[in-house]
Motif scaffolding. Sequence first.
Motif, PDB file in Angstrom:
ATOM      1  N   UNK A 146      65.664  84.184  63.619  1.00  0.00           N
ATOM      2  CA  UNK A 146      65.615  85.723  63.159  1.00  0.00           C
ATOM      3  C   UNK A 146      64.525  85.828  61.874  1.00  0.00           C
ATOM      4  N   UNK A 147      65.648  85.753  60.689  1.00  0.00           N
ATOM      5  CA  UNK A 147      65.580  85.582  58.960  1.00  0.00           C
ATOM      6  C   UNK A 147      64.093  84.437  58.814  1.00  0.00           C
ATOM      7  N   UNK A 148      64.297  83.754  59.715  1.00  0.00           N
ATOM      8  CA  UNK A 148      63.501  82.629  59.413  1.00  0.00           C
ATOM      9  C   UNK A 148      61.749  82.744  60.069  1.00  0.00           C
ATOM     10  N   UNK A 149      62.145  83.709  60.823  1.00  0.00           N
ATOM     11  CA  UNK A 149      60.444  84.179  61.173  1.00  0.00           C
ATOM     12  C   UNK A 149      59.979  85.229  60.788  1.00  0.00           C
TER      13      UNK A 149
ATOM     14  N   UNK B 193      71.118  70.789  74.831  1.00  0.00           N
ATOM     15  CA  UNK B 193      70.132  69.888  75.141  1.00  0.00           C
ATOM     16  C   UNK B 193      68.309  70.838  74.491  1.00  0.00           C
ATOM     17  N   UNK B 194      67.327  70.340  75.292  1.00  0.00           N
ATOM     18  CA  UNK B 194      66.564  71.335  75.141  1.00  0.00           C
ATOM     19  C   UNK B 194      66.477  72.691  75.675  1.00  0.00           C
ATOM     20  N   UNK B 195      67.377  73.612  76.761  1.00  0.00           N
ATOM     21  CA  UNK B 195      67.029  74.301  77.091  1.00  0.00           C
ATOM     22  C   UNK B 195      67.951  75.234  75.683  1.00  0.00           C
ATOM     23  N   UNK B 196      68.721  74.530  74.837  1.00  0.00           N
ATOM     24  CA  UNK B 196      70.323  75.438  74.343  1.00  0.00           C
ATOM     25  C   UNK B 196      68.684  76.821  73.298  1.00  0.00           C
ATOM     26  N   UNK B 197      68.196  76.314  73.146  1.00  0.00           N
ATOM     27  CA  UNK B 197      67.305  77.482  71.530  1.00  0.00           C
ATOM     28  C   UNK B 197      66.376  78.747  72.508  1.00  0.00           C
ATOM     29  N   UNK B 198      66.153  78.436  73.791  1.00  0.00           N
ATOM     30  CA  UNK B 198      65.545  79.584  74.740  1.00  0.00           C
ATOM     31  C   UNK B 198      66.792  79.761  75.740  1.00  0.00           C
ATOM     32  N   UNK B 199      67.515  79.325  76.076  1.00  0.00           N
ATOM     33  CA  UNK B 199      68.669  80.148  77.139  1.00  0.00           C
ATOM     34  C   UNK B 199      69.808  80.688  76.184  1.00  0.00           C
ATOM     35  N   UNK B 200      70.377  79.975  75.313  1.00  0.00           N
ATOM     36  CA  UNK B 200      71.337  80.507  74.716  1.00  0.00           C
ATOM     37  C   UNK B 200      70.834  81.035  73.398  1.00  0.00           C
ATOM     38  N   UNK B 201      70.164  80.931  72.519  1.00  0.00           N
ATOM     39  CA  UNK B 201      69.616  81.288  71.306  1.00  0.00           C
ATOM     40  C   UNK B 201      68.656  82.475  71.497  1.00  0.00           C
ATOM     41  N   UNK B 202      68.353  82.643  72.778  1.00  0.00           N
ATOM     42  CA  UNK B 202      67.087  83.711  73.183  1.00  0.00           C
ATOM     43  C   UNK B 202      65.907  83.288  71.596  1.00  0.00           C
ATOM     44  N   UNK B 203      65.130  82.561  71.447  1.00  0.00           N
ATOM     45  CA  UNK B 203      64.602  82.446  70.597  1.00  0.00           C
ATOM     46  C   UNK B 203      63.239  82.709  71.042  1.00  0.00           C
ATOM     47  N   UNK B 204      62.677  82.580  72.420  1.00  0.00           N
ATOM     48  CA  UNK B 204      61.310  83.543  73.130  1.00  0.00           C
ATOM     49  C   UNK B 204      62.097  85.018  72.324  1.00  0.00           C
ATOM     50  N   UNK B 205      63.004  85.519  72.578  1.00  0.00           N
ATOM     51  CA  UNK B 205      63.015  87.357  72.694  1.00  0.00           C
ATOM     52  C   UNK B 205      63.240  87.584  71.138  1.00  0.00           C
ATOM     53  N   UNK B 206      63.803  86.828  70.401  1.00  0.00           N
ATOM     54  CA  UNK B 206      63.613  86.733  68.757  1.00  0.00           C
ATOM     55  C   UNK B 206      62.134  86.931  68.164  1.00  0.00           C
TER      56      UNK B 206
END
Length: 515
Positions: free
Chosen positions: A411-414, A242-255
């Motif tokens: 990471x590539x997308x960004x 759910x909505x926590x996945x991308x930041x907590x597991x995917x570490x999108x904010x760190x990327x």
Amino acid sequence: MPAPRRRLMLALLAAATVAVGATATPAASAAPPAPLGPTVIRTDQPPTGYSVTFRYRAPEDVQQVHIYGDWFYSRPENIPCQDCGDARPPAQWQPGDVAATPWHIQAMQKGSDGVWTFTTPLPAGTFRYAFTHDCTNELATGCTLHDDPANPWQIQPQYPGAPGAVRSTIYVPTSNKFPTYDTGYQAPVAKLGTLESRRYPSPLSTNPPGVHDIVVYLPHGYDPDRAKPYPTLYLSHGSGDHSTAWTMQGVAHLILENAIRDRAVEPMVIVSTDFNGLPGGNEGYVNELRNNIFPFVEQNYHVSTRPEDRAFGGFSAGGSRAYTIMYNHTDLFGYHAAWSAGGPNATQAQIDRMKAVAGGIMIGTGLQDRLGNIAENSQRNAAALRASGVDLDEYNVPGVHTWHVWRPLLNHYLRALAFRATTTGLGVETAPAGTSHNSKVIATATVGSVSTSMSAPSGTVDFYAGDTHLGSAPLHDGVARLKTTVHGELVGPVVAHYRGDNLFNGSQSPAVDAQ
């Protein structure tokens, strides 16, 4: 007694006195107990140069604790199906391995202090893990997973029963002596922005009824009063999250923050959505974005309302939603990314819409993703779209249906596509240059960013007449001007090619006949 011998005896007596004192008062000199949670240790030993020790305190009545982590490996050629492969633990890691499924449990040892411990080498990257109590199934099937109370996620699931996987992660750096994977773009950063769990009104939502949840990341230095609004990256999870996945597991904010630090992207806001509890499948999710999520985000944060300043990315079931958006609702976003999703065949009308996308399209997958033949279908669909004239960025990485694939795809997308598009215009003037055999050419290129940006494109523009390179000129305030003399007449119309820079991709002007 000689002086040297006397000094030696006094030293031995002093040492004995300290030792006796330490024994008499152990609390005064005993080392403090090791902390609970994971500890990353640089070993400079094979196979990976790093190890991690996990310390966990379970209830007293638990007889056996196992650790359950996403760190099992396989040779790429040995993965003929989903959940197939070598399933080697990290102690047996080899160069060229990919992280594969399924996970397995590994036994922890209980110490005299009642704390369960486990030490394993780990290659570089971000890993998820949990603990099981008295579990007898090797794959933890049917066993309750317990997160690490000493290492919880920053944001927990927002409502009871929210789907979600393991809620503890650990990052391991790359060893210079025993390099494994280039995952520095996932590393923790010294200056972090703000993660916010937000609940917004949603007439469409059935769970929770009438409201729904997003996680918003505001980059370090976020300024609600800056002159230009921020672009927004919207992300969708896959099935079971759910909505926590991308930041907590995917570490999108760190990327993102690592990319900002490297000056590869400008700051942006990330919105991680939740498609659970929304009726109507993919179209229902699109309606939620348009009618509820966009208005809430744009009213509460300093973000742009222009489609060219929105990017979307989703994986697996979220990748299916990404295809629906890029096929049928391209007007909502300037940039589209579908990851680890096969994708249906596109109609001509859908192809025409994709050709008109203002920013860009990315398709990517793990090359060994056998879940429903995703790897094969994703590459097939990308090839079909390119053959139909759709300009897209296809980027695939070794791996299966895991976060070890989705993190590098983001990471590539960004760094290669999102909010980097430019447009190049061209004006050309010619005049005689002294003799009838020469022509003076003045070519003026104007380069601008498609998305709202705090920076302007910089670098160099190359000018061509047919296959002839007329020359190059630097950009100043979005304009590059070339003045040159051509022997005889120009052969073919003139085209300007902007090369791009760290923040912006290159672009080409329409062909212009000399006047």
